[in-house]
Enzyme design. Structure first.
Site, PDB file in Angstrom:
ATOM      1  N   ARG A 106      -7.016  20.850 -47.113  1.00  0.00           N
ATOM      2  CA  ARG A 106      -7.782  20.436 -45.941  1.00  0.00           C
ATOM      3  C   ARG A 106      -6.826  19.656 -45.051  1.00  0.00           C
ATOM      4  O   ARG A 106      -6.493  18.509 -45.327  1.00  0.00           O
ATOM      5  CB  ARG A 106      -8.963  19.565 -46.380  1.00  0.00           C
ATOM      6  N   TYR A 140      -6.125   7.672 -47.371  1.00  0.00           N
ATOM      7  CA  TYR A 140      -6.062   8.092 -48.775  1.00  0.00           C
ATOM      8  C   TYR A 140      -5.005   9.163 -49.049  1.00  0.00           C
ATOM      9  O   TYR A 140      -4.891   9.645 -50.169  1.00  0.00           O
ATOM     10  CB  TYR A 140      -7.433   8.580 -49.270  1.00  0.00           C
ATOM     11  N   HIS A 199     -12.139  14.965 -43.428  1.00  0.00           N
ATOM     12  CA  HIS A 199     -13.269  15.577 -44.123  1.00  0.00           C
ATOM     13  C   HIS A 199     -14.361  15.963 -43.140  1.00  0.00           C
ATOM     14  O   HIS A 199     -14.986  17.014 -43.248  1.00  0.00           O
ATOM     15  CB  HIS A 199     -13.833  14.605 -45.166  1.00  0.00           C
TER      16      HIS A 199
END
Length: 377
Positions: A277, A291, A281
């Site tokens: 990805r 992160y 998100h």
């Protein structure tokens, strides 16, 4: 091998862990530079040059829709949106292997696959805005789109697909139900329960787990100790494969053969696609740099599935920059038209929300509807 040696191997837990890793080699047809590493596998796909170009166009459409949707979200003109950049091969190449009679069960990141089945972009925009017309699964000319609504509950689409897959089997249909979830979805109970049910009844299902590295901010390694997500399919007793999810040809081949297997009455198949990805998100405030590192993201951009497919088709002599530029302009003109159409749909009123809550409104709801309608709301 003697019984003693066999028993020692059974009780060698380090061996078991190593064996799990070795049991799932990754299916690959194209190298990262677009060169063919398995000519026999390419031939096995049966894809013509025209079909290869069509697949490339689907992937480009998905990327452009991602770009435009992100811009609209930043402008406050879109509702919920989950970016898809980096997953074009995983999504579009797998969906390309199915047909109109097959039933799609998507997650909220799988809008491009529904559009491939004929769902208009303007309805996808309305779905993101929470408009009731965004839940009408028909084409512009009124034909049914064999797809369920984008599922918000993580992994629940697998359960829905298992039920429809059994129905297709009982009706002896040459069709399958195919469902998508992310690596986070494989940590949900619905994921295993659906595969177990479909396997027990040998239902016509193909389950696709897109291992894009992160479930929101949770790295895949924090979710499960399983060496491969595909191993979870073995627990349900179904064939399971790992595919290079940035290799459109390999993804198509795996999905095509899984569909043939399932539609023939042999039961379900699980496909794990290894991809990434590349973006947040969702557009709802997620910052991936909290992160993961920029170096990690940049490295994956070098593995962009569009780059690989572009190199392959260019080397084959059936694609070039001029064709791509013209097609992208065509796609954006279409998206412009679809945005205008979505913007032109009458906004919902409070009374509309109440009317759509229950098929037969309760007495109290009827009174509320009457009050709001009298106020023009």
């Amino acid at each position: 091998m003697t019984i003693t040696e066999t028993n020692k191997k059974i009780l060698d837990f380090n061996y078991q862990l190593a064996a799990q890793d070795e049991a799932f080699p990754t299916l690959q047809v194209l190298a990262n530079d677009g060169s063919v590493v398995d000519e026999a596998a390419l031939e096995r796909t049966g894809l013509t040059d025209d079909q290869l170009v069509e697949l490339m166009k689907h992937m480009l459409f998905s990327r452009e829709l991602d770009i435009r949707s992100t811009k609209l979200a930043k402008q406050g003109r879109f509702g919920f949106f989950a970016p898809t950049a980096g997953q074009e091969a995983s999504q579009m190449a797998s969906a390309f292997a199915f047909n109109d009679e097959d039933w799609l069960f998507p997650g909220y990141r799988d809008i491009p696959e529904i559009i491939m089945k004929g769902w208009p972009v303007w309805k996808a925009i309305l779905w993101s805005r929470g408009h009731v017309q965004g839940n009408v699964m028909t084409t512009d000319d009124g034909k049914d789109v064999h797809s369920w609504f984008p599922q918000i509950i993580i992994g629940a689409q697998y359960v829905e697909a298992a039920g429809v897959a059994l129905g297709l089997k009982k009706r002896q249909k040459d069709a399958v139900a195919y469902a998508y979830t992310g690596d986070g979805g494989t940590s949900q109970g619905d994921f295993y329960e659906a595969m177990n049910f479909a396997a027990a009844y040998q239902a016509n299902a193909v389950f696709i787990a897109q291992n894009n590295g992160f479930a929101i901010s949770t790295p895949r390694d924090f979710q499960t100790a399983a060496k491969h997500l595909a191993a979870k399919g073995w627990a349900a007793g179904i064939p399971s494969v790992v595919v290079d999810g940035n290799d459109a040809i390999a993804v198509y081949l795996a999905a095509k053969e899984a569909r043939q297997w399932a539609a023939s009455g042999n039961g379900p198949v699980l496909i794990e696609t290894l991809t990434d990805r590349l973006e947040p998100h969702s557009t709802a405030g997620d910052d991936p740099l909290r992160y993961r590192t920029k170096d990690d993201i940049d490295a994956w951009w070098q593995k962009d599935p569009l780059l690989r497919m572009r190199h392959f088709l260019t080397q084959r002599g059936i694609w070039n920059e001029e064709l791509e530029t013209a097609y992208i302009a065509e796609v954006n003109a279409h998206i412009d038209d679809q945005i205008k159409r979505a913007d032109g749909v009458e906004k919902q009123k409070i009374s509309d929300f109440l009317k759509n809550t229950l098929e037969v409104p309760s007495q109290v709801m009827q009174e509320q509807i009457a009050i709001f309608e009298s106020e023009g709301k």
